[in-house]
Scaffold this active site. Sequence first.
Site, mmCIF file in Angstrom:
data_model
loop_
_atom_site.group_PDB
_atom_site.id
_atom_site.type_symbol
_atom_site.label_atom_id
_atom_site.label_comp_id
_atom_site.label_asym_id
_atom_site.label_seq_id
_atom_site.Cartn_x
_atom_site.Cartn_y
_atom_site.Cartn_z
ATOM 1 C CG ASN A 1 -1.937 -1.108 1.153
ATOM 2 O OD1 ASN A 1 -2.687 -1.219 0.188
ATOM 3 N ND2 ASN A 1 -1.948 -1.964 2.161
ATOM 4 C CB SER B 1 5.108 9.682 8.857
ATOM 5 O OG SER B 1 4.998 9.346 10.228
ATOM 6 C CE1 TYR C 1 2.080 5.335 7.761
ATOM 7 C CE2 TYR C 1 3.342 6.444 9.468
ATOM 8 C CZ TYR C 1 2.414 6.492 8.456
ATOM 9 O OH TYR C 1 1.823 7.685 8.127
ATOM 10 C CE LYS D 1 3.266 7.592 5.011
ATOM 11 N NZ LYS D 1 2.462 8.127 3.889
#
Lengths: 251, 251
Positions: free
Chosen positions: B89, B114, B151, B155
Amino acid sequence: MSGRPREPTVLLTGASGRVGRAILGRLGDTYDWRLVDREPPTGETEHIYLVADVTDSEAMVEAMADVDVVVHLAGDPRPEAPWDSVLANNIDGTQTVLDAAATAGVEKFVFASSNHAVGGYETDERTPGMYRSDDDFDLDGTELPRPSNFYGVSKATGETLSRYYHDEHDMSVICLRIGNLTENHPPEDYERGQAMWLSHRDCAQLFERAIEADYDYEIVYGISDNDRKYYSLEGAREVLGYEPEDNSAEY
Amino acid sequence: MSGRPREPTVLLTGASGRVGRAILGRLGDTYDWRLVDREPPTGETEHIYLVADVTDSEAMVEAMADVDVVVHLAGDPRPEAPWDSVLANNIDGTQTVLDAAATAGVEKFVFASSNHAVGGYETDERTPGMYRSDDDFDLDGTELPRPSNFYGVSKATGETLSRYYHDEHDMSVICLRIGNLTENHPPEDYERGQAMWLSHRDCAQLFERAIEADYDYEIVYGISDNDRKYYSLEGAREVLGYEPEDNSAEY
């Protein structure tokens, strides 16, 4: 009991590739090697040889048994490799190998990164001047990634992934940004290749030092001591005690 | 002919997520929005709304028609998201959107990065001191990625991918390392969240400036002007003219 210290057991992924063969050609007898490649060996080998894909998580977990050090070379090595291939083979593959190593408690991880992770610094304005010995533009491993192709993106991602595994699992990690490896002779009529030449002899020393030295997390350049170089060797000298013996200017 | 300059057409991926709703809540009338989300809209929307996954290359190419600016928010937003999800994703999705934008000749790309891309700098030794206003530890966007989770790895990879697309396709790119976005009030009893708070008002200003300003390739922090901050706002001020109005210390 033997008085000789036990040889470290070193898992080498991508063992049948160009860098793998350069390492084994000179260090084949130095360590207790476990070789991994998705291609079967072309000749006889005296080492344990596992035919497996590095994206195969189960196979990688099995391969880690009793391993002290991982040298991770496997991946699509083509600078022009398409995105889907580097996404699977290089990015997902490196995560799979790192995760298996961390799970098995492997203490040291040597990641073959690449000059292509920072190839974007070679702008039209800087080249070809930066490939010449009178130019003082220099990269030292503290600069942000700036890849020149998807292959370079995948190598920069491997560096970032291994930073995470270092922080999270206390695994020693060194990322070696490998230059242009050729046997016997530096590239001819190719200034860039001469600037970042890595001889087979220096390549073997570089990986031997990476297997032996103590470090936390580092990114260093791995090239010979070329007059034309624009990659600093300070990191590799200080962190690894690397002392290159070759220089493309001497050919 | 109208004397009013044409509103830029802005494609917003992840439009129904938390950041997307914060942007549209204040800038819904400011641009000619094209919204993309894999979930259908929950209420009525006056904008063109495409239900599509950002990993769907064909859909992304179609979505780019006549688009001036892309604001790319879509991805698995969970800090604890597993590797396979962020690989598909966030990493593959971002490449797909970047590639579609470059192919369509989009001139400006705003990437929602992020704080998790650099969460690993928050070591046991530095915390919680670094979350307090009398501490002078500071990150400014020039430091190497150091993610605290997968995550964050995804990023950081998006930042590297967008650097490549900037260099290769001359697309303006800004990576906004978003802090902790909440509506009305900063997080309570959470020093880290107060240090990197981003109010809805400042969030909208940040994205408006990112859509309007001129830049080449930049990584900047996107937070309110919190007393506790350890992310420099200099980048966002200088590159974007961002002037945050909120401060978590005032609550």
